[in-house]
Design an enzyme around this catalytic site. Structure first.
Site, PDB file in Angstrom:
ATOM      1  N   LYS A 133      -7.075  -3.728   6.329  1.00  0.00           N
ATOM      2  CA  LYS A 133      -7.298  -4.927   7.197  1.00  0.00           C
ATOM      3  C   LYS A 133      -6.810  -6.246   6.632  1.00  0.00           C
ATOM      4  O   LYS A 133      -7.138  -6.572   5.535  1.00  0.00           O
ATOM      5  CB  LYS A 133      -8.873  -4.937   7.444  1.00  0.00           C
ATOM      6  CG  LYS A 133      -9.091  -5.805   8.699  1.00  0.00           C
ATOM      7  CD  LYS A 133     -10.602  -5.717   8.930  1.00  0.00           C
ATOM      8  CE  LYS A 133     -11.170  -7.165   9.902  1.00  0.00           C
ATOM      9  NZ  LYS A 133     -12.410  -7.400   9.716  1.00  0.00           N
ATOM     10  N   PRO A 157      12.503   0.631  20.502  1.00  0.00           N
ATOM     11  CA  PRO A 157      13.641   1.385  21.156  1.00  0.00           C
ATOM     12  C   PRO A 157      13.246   1.490  22.698  1.00  0.00           C
ATOM     13  O   PRO A 157      12.239   1.162  22.992  1.00  0.00           O
ATOM     14  CB  PRO A 157      13.210   2.582  20.623  1.00  0.00           C
ATOM     15  CG  PRO A 157      12.125   2.894  20.257  1.00  0.00           C
ATOM     16  CD  PRO A 157      11.741   1.500  19.558  1.00  0.00           C
ATOM     17  N   ASP A 158      14.282   1.118  23.575  1.00  0.00           N
ATOM     18  CA  ASP A 158      14.105   1.416  24.818  1.00  0.00           C
ATOM     19  C   ASP A 158      13.915   2.889  25.490  1.00  0.00           C
ATOM     20  O   ASP A 158      15.191   3.328  25.463  1.00  0.00           O
ATOM     21  CB  ASP A 158      15.092   0.592  25.580  1.00  0.00           C
ATOM     22  CG  ASP A 158      14.960   0.586  27.152  1.00  0.00           C
ATOM     23  OD1 ASP A 158      14.497   1.230  27.759  1.00  0.00           O
ATOM     24  OD2 ASP A 158      15.214  -0.622  27.561  1.00  0.00           O
ATOM     25  N   ILE A 159      12.865   3.255  25.951  1.00  0.00           N
ATOM     26  CA  ILE A 159      12.761   4.765  25.909  1.00  0.00           C
ATOM     27  C   ILE A 159      13.342   5.091  27.230  1.00  0.00           C
ATOM     28  O   ILE A 159      14.178   6.118  27.145  1.00  0.00           O
ATOM     29  CB  ILE A 159      11.105   5.188  26.016  1.00  0.00           C
ATOM     30  CG1 ILE A 159      10.537   4.834  24.809  1.00  0.00           C
ATOM     31  CG2 ILE A 159      11.037   6.588  26.346  1.00  0.00           C
ATOM     32  CD1 ILE A 159       8.977   4.697  24.914  1.00  0.00           C
ATOM     33  N   LYS A 208      20.768  -0.262  32.564  1.00  0.00           N
ATOM     34  CA  LYS A 208      20.054   0.781  31.719  1.00  0.00           C
ATOM     35  C   LYS A 208      20.746   2.098  32.328  1.00  0.00           C
ATOM     36  O   LYS A 208      20.239   3.237  31.817  1.00  0.00           O
ATOM     37  CB  LYS A 208      18.552   0.651  31.831  1.00  0.00           C
ATOM     38  CG  LYS A 208      17.890  -0.320  31.423  1.00  0.00           C
ATOM     39  CD  LYS A 208      16.367  -0.257  31.030  1.00  0.00           C
ATOM     40  CE  LYS A 208      15.732  -1.460  30.686  1.00  0.00           C
ATOM     41  NZ  LYS A 208      14.537  -1.284  30.308  1.00  0.00           N
ATOM     42  N   PHE A 217      10.753   1.305  36.083  1.00  0.00           N
ATOM     43  CA  PHE A 217      10.153  -0.007  36.916  1.00  0.00           C
ATOM     44  C   PHE A 217      10.559  -1.037  36.132  1.00  0.00           C
ATOM     45  O   PHE A 217      10.822  -1.210  35.048  1.00  0.00           O
ATOM     46  CB  PHE A 217       8.302   0.573  36.597  1.00  0.00           C
ATOM     47  CG  PHE A 217       7.718   1.199  37.514  1.00  0.00           C
ATOM     48  CD1 PHE A 217       8.175   2.521  37.827  1.00  0.00           C
ATOM     49  CD2 PHE A 217       7.011   0.856  38.569  1.00  0.00           C
ATOM     50  CE1 PHE A 217       7.623   3.495  38.623  1.00  0.00           C
ATOM     51  CE2 PHE A 217       6.294   1.574  39.428  1.00  0.00           C
ATOM     52  CZ  PHE A 217       6.460   2.957  39.693  1.00  0.00           C
ATOM     53  N   LYS A 229      19.166  -4.640  35.977  1.00  0.00           N
ATOM     54  CA  LYS A 229      18.529  -3.672  35.287  1.00  0.00           C
ATOM     55  C   LYS A 229      18.778  -2.105  35.448  1.00  0.00           C
ATOM     56  O   LYS A 229      19.077  -1.281  34.460  1.00  0.00           O
ATOM     57  CB  LYS A 229      16.843  -3.837  35.119  1.00  0.00           C
ATOM     58  CG  LYS A 229      16.234  -3.629  33.818  1.00  0.00           C
ATOM     59  CD  LYS A 229      14.578  -4.051  34.066  1.00  0.00           C
ATOM     60  CE  LYS A 229      14.659  -5.465  33.537  1.00  0.00           C
ATOM     61  NZ  LYS A 229      13.220  -6.049  33.759  1.00  0.00           N
ATOM     62  N   ASN A 248      -0.619  -5.224  25.718  1.00  0.00           N
ATOM     63  CA  ASN A 248      -0.435  -5.780  27.085  1.00  0.00           C
ATOM     64  C   ASN A 248      -1.517  -5.468  27.931  1.00  0.00           C
ATOM     65  O   ASN A 248      -2.230  -4.650  27.840  1.00  0.00           O
ATOM     66  CB  ASN A 248       1.224  -5.743  27.589  1.00  0.00           C
ATOM     67  CG  ASN A 248       1.348  -4.354  27.888  1.00  0.00           C
ATOM     68  OD1 ASN A 248       0.732  -3.831  28.595  1.00  0.00           O
ATOM     69  ND2 ASN A 248       2.426  -3.967  27.164  1.00  0.00           N
TER      70      ASN A 248
END
Ligand code: CTP
Length: 402
Positions: free
Chosen positions: A289, A305-307, A341, A323, A337, A210
């Site tokens: 490749k 995984p959600d760190i 979390k 964040f 959130k 991203n």
């Protein structure tokens, strides 16, 4: 931003002729944006009127441990928790001796004993008192315990003697406080920060990623280090130079980022997840490749995984800050959130026509906790990072001395 903006400073004043200089020190601290709570000893009140200091600081002066009406407002333990920094100027020989002995015989010594904030002393006394072995022993022991000594200067004294024991001038005390990062609100803490994007490999030369530049996370790492924290920065691939004086752990994928974070998490006081972690990764990474033989390619993606959530749920969880980048219903989504979390604090980037944080030098952040919401406004990422670190430090210290 003023160099001490919103820093909470307890200014302790003890008995000595130099106490008249404390009025000037309060004025200068306020000029630099600090919030100043004056705490005086009984002896100090013989040298300077509490009303003068109240007028300059804009807050009632505190002088008694046993005053029920004052204690029902901000009690002595609350003052100790509230402080980012304690400065005692002037610090008399008697006060230094009581501090060294760990006494809690008045409000000022009690606050100093209870606080986890750094303590700085500007001693002021007759040169004979300063030079006495017992005073020198007390000073050496306090220094070994981490108390910072500002001066004293040497020269002509009020009593007619010449020698060491003059209190530093308010300007010199201010220079010390505003240089090298100013008030070190995270002194002695260990802070882990994630930053940048993650790269999720498709084959040896391609990846899904991203547009995160890493600038916000690197600014937060710089601000945390300047605030005295031992910082570990776990960073995805960016074009940035790692800040000096931190532990840098470069990683590529979300799984590598998780492994690097989990390595030190047991021993971490504050975790700040700034990274734009890819939510999904390719189910398979080709060993060679991928050639463009086919007209179309289907990619199967699996959830990363959600760190941040893992850290927040770990048994010895640190103070955990996330964040969020939101385009719609930013505050409501971020609040959700925070809860989902299990975070202590979330910093929301509003992504709209006037604020696109990706790659920009500026950002607009709103902080949300269970109990409050603070709009930090639109500023440079480094100014926002400093403000964020101050807010985290206040909340962390409040939680940990509770
Ligand atoms: N985060 C993380 N690990 C992930 C995903 C996100 O640690 N796998 C962290 C980020 O570092 C950031 C926060 O979680 O602190 C962002 O949460 P996320 O749910 O990814 O937010 P958005 O991307 O805004 O979520 P959504 O796509 O659901 O809006």
């Amino acid at each position: 931003m003023a160099s001490l903006a919103e820093k909470r400073i307890v200014l302790g004043i003890t008995g000595g002729i130099a106490a008249y200089k404390s009025a000037e020190l309060v004025r200068r601290l306020i000029d630099q944006g600090a919030v100043v709570q004056v705490v005086m000893t009984e002896a100090a009140k013989a040298f300077i009127a509490p009303l003068t200091l109240q007028a300059l600081s804009g807050r009632p002066v505190r002088d008694s441990l046993l005053d029920p009406s004052a204690e029902s407002g901000m009690g002595h333990i609350e003052i100790a928790r509230w402080a980012d920094q304690i400065i005692v100027a002037p610090a008399s020989a008697d006060f230094i001796a009581r501090l060294e002995a760990g006494m809690a015989s008045d409000l000022l010594t009690t606050v100093c004993l209870a606080t986890s904030a750094p303590i700085a002393l500007a001693p002021a006394m007759n040169q004979g008192m300063w030079n006495k072995p017992v005073t020198q022993r007390n000073i050496d022991r306090l220094a070994a315990d981490g108390v910072e000594l500002l001066g004293p200067a040497s020269g002509a004294q009020a009593c007619g003697d010449v020698g060491p024991g003059r209190m530093l001038e308010p300007g010199q005390i201010m220079d010390h406080l505003t240089s090298s990062g100013g008030v070190r609100v995270l002194d002695g803490t260990k802070v882990t920060i994630t930053a940048g994007p993650t790269w999720e490999p498709l084959d040896p030369v391609r990846a899904l990623s991203n547009h995160s530049s890493g600038k916000m996370g690197y600014a937060v790492a710089t601000a945390a280090a300047a605030a005295g924290a031992t910082v570990t920065l776990v960073s995805g691939p960016t074009a940035l130079t790692p800040p000096a004086g931190i532990q840098y752990r470069p990683v590529q994928s979300a799984e590598e980022m998780l492994a690097a974070v989990e390595k030190g998490i047991e021993d971490c006081d504050v975790f700040i997840g700034v990274a734009a972690v890819a939510d999904y990764r390719p189910a398979q990474t080709a060993a060679s490749k991928i050639k463009k033989d086919a007209e179309s390619v289907m990619l199967e993606l699996i959830r990363n995984p959600d760190i941040l959530a893992r850290v927040a749920q770990s048994p010895k969880r640190p103070f955990t800050v996330g964040f969020a980048a939101e385009t719609d219903q930013a505050i409501a989504n971020a609040r959700n959130k925070l809860k989902r979390k299990g975070l202590d604090l979330i910093a929301v980037n509003q992504v709209n026509e006037t604020n696109n944080p990706f790659g920009s030098e500026e950002n607009h952040l709103v902080l949300i906790s269970k109990t409050d919401e603070i709009d930090l406004g639109r500023h440079s990422k480094s100014a926002l990072a400093e403000h964020l670190i101050l807010e985290i430090a206040h909340r962390y210290h409040e939680q940990h001395s509770a």
